[in-house]
Design an enzyme around this catalytic site. Structure first.
Site, PDB file in Angstrom:
ATOM      1  N   ARG A  57       3.394  -2.047   8.207  1.00 62.95           N
ATOM      2  CA  ARG A  57       3.919  -2.015   6.729  1.00 62.95           C
ATOM      3  C   ARG A  57       2.729  -2.545   5.751  1.00 62.95           C
ATOM      4  NH1 ARG A  57       7.017   0.500   9.227  1.00 62.95           N
ATOM      5  NH2 ARG A  57       9.340   0.552   8.768  1.00 62.95           N
TER       6      ARG A  57
ATOM      7  N   SER B 270      15.148  -0.073   4.373  1.00 62.46           N
ATOM      8  CA  SER B 270      14.819  -1.355   5.078  1.00 62.46           C
ATOM      9  C   SER B 270      14.232  -2.228   3.491  1.00 62.46           C
ATOM     10  CB  SER B 270      13.875  -1.735   6.008  1.00 62.46           C
ATOM     11  OG  SER B 270      13.929  -0.958   6.954  1.00 62.46           O
TER      12      SER B 270
ATOM     13  N   GLU C 139      10.198  -5.471   1.604  1.00 64.19           N
ATOM     14  CA  GLU C 139       9.531  -4.262   1.887  1.00 64.19           C
ATOM     15  C   GLU C 139       9.439  -3.612   0.837  1.00 64.19           C
ATOM     16  OE1 GLU C 139      10.344  -0.825   3.500  1.00 64.19           O
ATOM     17  OE2 GLU C 139       9.908  -1.183   5.641  1.00 64.19           O
TER      18      GLU C 139
HETATM   19  N1  EPU Z   1      20.349  -5.210  14.249  1.00 60.04           N
HETATM   20  C1  EPU Z   1      21.592  -5.813  14.065  1.00 60.04           C
HETATM   21  N2  EPU Z   1      22.335  -5.698  12.977  1.00 60.04           N
HETATM   22  C2  EPU Z   1      22.080  -4.885  11.781  1.00 60.04           C
HETATM   23  C3  EPU Z   1      20.739  -4.181  11.974  1.00 60.04           C
HETATM   24  C4  EPU Z   1      19.949  -4.358  13.188  1.00 60.04           C
HETATM   25  O1  EPU Z   1      22.063  -6.649  14.930  1.00 60.04           O
HETATM   26  O2  EPU Z   1      22.720  -4.878  10.815  1.00 60.04           O
HETATM   27  C5  EPU Z   1      19.667  -5.222  15.292  1.00 60.04           C
HETATM   28  C6  EPU Z   1      19.609  -3.808  16.094  1.00 60.04           C
HETATM   29  O3  EPU Z   1      20.757  -3.811  17.198  1.00 60.04           O
HETATM   30  C7  EPU Z   1      18.515  -3.787  16.798  1.00 60.04           C
HETATM   31  C8  EPU Z   1      17.308  -4.400  15.945  1.00 60.04           C
HETATM   32  O4  EPU Z   1      18.127  -5.340  15.203  1.00 60.04           O
HETATM   33  O5  EPU Z   1      18.603  -4.536  18.281  1.00 60.04           O
HETATM   34  C9  EPU Z   1      16.594  -3.632  15.066  1.00 60.04           C
HETATM   35  O6  EPU Z   1      17.297  -2.818  14.468  1.00 60.04           O
HETATM   36  P1  EPU Z   1      16.955  -1.279  14.176  1.00 60.04           P
HETATM   37  O7  EPU Z   1      16.663  -0.642  15.456  1.00 60.04           O
HETATM   38  O8  EPU Z   1      17.975  -0.443  13.427  1.00 60.04           O
HETATM   39  O9  EPU Z   1      15.467  -1.227  13.373  1.00 60.04           O
HETATM   40  P2  EPU Z   1      14.869  -2.105  12.272  1.00 60.04           P
HETATM   41  O10 EPU Z   1      14.028  -3.134  12.716  1.00 60.04           O
HETATM   42  O11 EPU Z   1      16.117  -2.548  11.596  1.00 60.04           O
HETATM   43  C10 EPU Z   1      12.747  -0.692  11.620  1.00 60.04           C
HETATM   44  C11 EPU Z   1      12.199  -0.289  10.553  1.00 60.04           C
HETATM   45  C12 EPU Z   1      13.025   1.061   9.893  1.00 60.04           C
HETATM   46  C13 EPU Z   1      12.786   2.113  11.053  1.00 60.04           C
HETATM   47  C14 EPU Z   1      13.408   1.576  12.313  1.00 60.04           C
HETATM   48  C15 EPU Z   1      13.332   2.340  13.575  1.00 60.04           C
HETATM   49  C16 EPU Z   1      11.525  -2.114   9.314  1.00 60.04           C
HETATM   50  C17 EPU Z   1      11.380  -3.211   8.190  1.00 60.04           C
HETATM   51  N3  EPU Z   1      12.399  -1.204   9.390  1.00 60.04           N
HETATM   52  O12 EPU Z   1      14.176  -1.039  11.520  1.00 60.04           O
HETATM   53  O13 EPU Z   1      12.156   1.538   8.859  1.00 60.04           O
HETATM   54  O14 EPU Z   1      13.334   3.442  10.691  1.00 60.04           O
HETATM   55  O15 EPU Z   1      13.004   0.221  12.729  1.00 60.04           O
HETATM   56  O16 EPU Z   1      12.063   2.285  13.908  1.00 60.04           O
HETATM   57  O17 EPU Z   1      10.523  -2.214   9.863  1.00 60.04           O
HETATM   58  C18 EPU Z   1      12.162   1.421   6.256  1.00 60.04           C
HETATM   59  O18 EPU Z   1      10.938   0.762   6.613  1.00 60.04           O
HETATM   60  O19 EPU Z   1      12.697   1.529   5.169  1.00 60.04           O
HETATM   61  C19 EPU Z   1      12.833   1.721   7.554  1.00 60.04           C
HETATM   62  C20 EPU Z   1      14.210   2.148   7.390  1.00 60.04           C
END
Ligand code: EPU
Length: 342
Positions: A162, A242, A337
């Site tokens: 990012r 995010s 972000e």
């Molecule tokens: N999790 C929780 N509770 C929540 C949300 C997440 O426990 O409310 C846990 C999930 O179970 C999972 C982990 O946290 O084990 C990661 O969550 P998730 O896979 O949903 O991905 P993320 O890290 O929340 C990132 C990007 C997203 C992208 C997804 C998929 C960032 C800041 N965000 O989200 O990007 O779509 O991975 O690759 O890096 C964005 O940048 O706007 C965005 C949506």
């Protein structure tokens, strides 16, 4: 030429009704140059794509330059590879669909990401194991102050999670990205594509659908399905995706937190670092679904903050409370972000 006291409510996905002192949508480089030449003196410029990664918490006392330059061209081909040059105002997901229709591969994991192509390199957009920098070849940008046009290759953009050179003080807010050149794979000559499927959610969806042989189109469909399940549609629930980056900490720091919170979700990185799942950190503190002053933590994903009537300021106020709680509980700073215009 410029619209004055322009309401930005339809130009940002969090639906903030902030006013821009001046507003101008440009659909060519010539129009951009003209606007820069006659802009009101002493007024700064703010470059806006589709407003999916910006939070206006106050009015914008600047000239908002809205990039709507269109066009996608194939500029070169080699065996199994195609280079495309895409104008900065093209919507990212329409580019993904364009590439899939032509049988090109590379963008499918980045399906349904809101925003424009010109904004994509600024924060090196990424999802499901793929980042823009994996496909990036070069970009063309115009310096607001001088009108000078530059071309930057991948190395010069200094991409990271990012992050790009456009986030550093010397570059931030000073350039308009007018086009981006990407390198995609083409299926000509019978080459087979490789897909990134190692995310648990992708594997689960593939087995649910009993998919054994993937195509870019099927992969895109799977990603769209996963995203629609947990990320709110900004047209229904205004949001900026995010709201926080996943914090990167040392292995020692990660171990310290893990000792206290054994179910911590994290991803080991190279160089003795770990990326923590910010969504998990917030969720554990029971923020999911909570509403404060017209801003709400999304029910399905704690990393997404939505505007439920309080506007950009309410969302930023909520984000600060979450930052405070996360700092108190884990000693970790959550960096926003989106770009916050306070
Ligand atoms: N999790 C929780 N509770 C929540 C949300 C997440 O426990 O409310 C846990 C999930 O179970 C999972 C982990 O946290 O084990 C990661 O969550 P998730 O896979 O949903 O991905 P993320 O890290 O929340 C990132 C990007 C997203 C992208 C997804 C998929 C960032 C800041 N965000 O989200 O990007 O779509 O991975 O690759 O890096 C964005 O940048 O706007 C965005 C949506």
């Amino acid at each position: 030429m410029f619209q004055k006291q322009y309401c930005l409510v339809n130009n940002n996905t969090i639906a903030s009704d902030a006013l821009a002192a001046y507003f101008y949508a440009f659909s060519s480089e010539e129009q951009l140059h003209q606007a820069l030449a006659v802009r009101p003196s002493g007024v700064g410029c703010f470059v806006l794509g589709s407003g999916s990664n910006v939070v206006f918490a106050s009015d914008v006392n600047a000239l908002v330059l809205h990039n709507v330059i269109q066009g996608i061209d194939v500029v070169d081909r080699a065996e199994g590879v195609v280079w495309i040059q895409v104008a900065g105002g093209v919507l990212w997901h329409s580019l993904v669909l364009w590439s899939i229709e032509r049988g090109y591969s590379g963008l499918e994991n980045l399906s349904l990401i809101p925003g424009t192509v010109g904004a994509a390199p600024i924060q090196n957009i990424g999802a499901y194991g793929v980042e823009l920098c994996d496909l990036f070849e070069s970009l063309e940008a115009i310096e607001i102050e001088t009108g000078q046009r530059i071309s930057l290759n991948k190395q010069q953009c200094d991409f990271a999670y990012r992050h790009s050179i456009f986030k550093t003080p010397a570059y931030a807010g000073r350039w308009v990205v007018v086009s981006v050149t990407l390198r995609l794979r083409s299926s000509r000559d019978g080459n087979r594509f490789e897909f990134k499927t190692e995310y648990g959610e992708i594997e689960a969806e593939l087995s649910r659908r009993s998919i054994t042989r993937l195509t870019p189109e099927l992969m895109s469909d799977v990603i769209i399905c996963i995203r629609q399940r947990k990320l709110p549609d900004p047209n229904v629930l205004p949001n900026a995706g995010s709201f926080f980056k996943n914090p990167i900490v040392s292995v020692d720091e990660c171990d310290r937190i893990k000792n206290k919170f054994p179910s911590l979700v994290y991803y080991p990185l190279e160089g003795g670092k770990c990326k923590l799942a910010a969504g998990w950190l917030i969720d554990q503190l029971n923020w999911k679904g909570k509403e404060v002053g017209g801003a709400k933590v999304h029910d399905q994903q704690a990393l997404v903050l939505t505007n439920v009537g309080g506007g950009g300021k309410a969302v930023v106020d909520l984000s600060k409370r979450i930052q405070g709680d996360v700092m108190d509980a884990y000693g970790v700073f959550l960096e926003p972000e989106p770009l916050i215009f306070a």
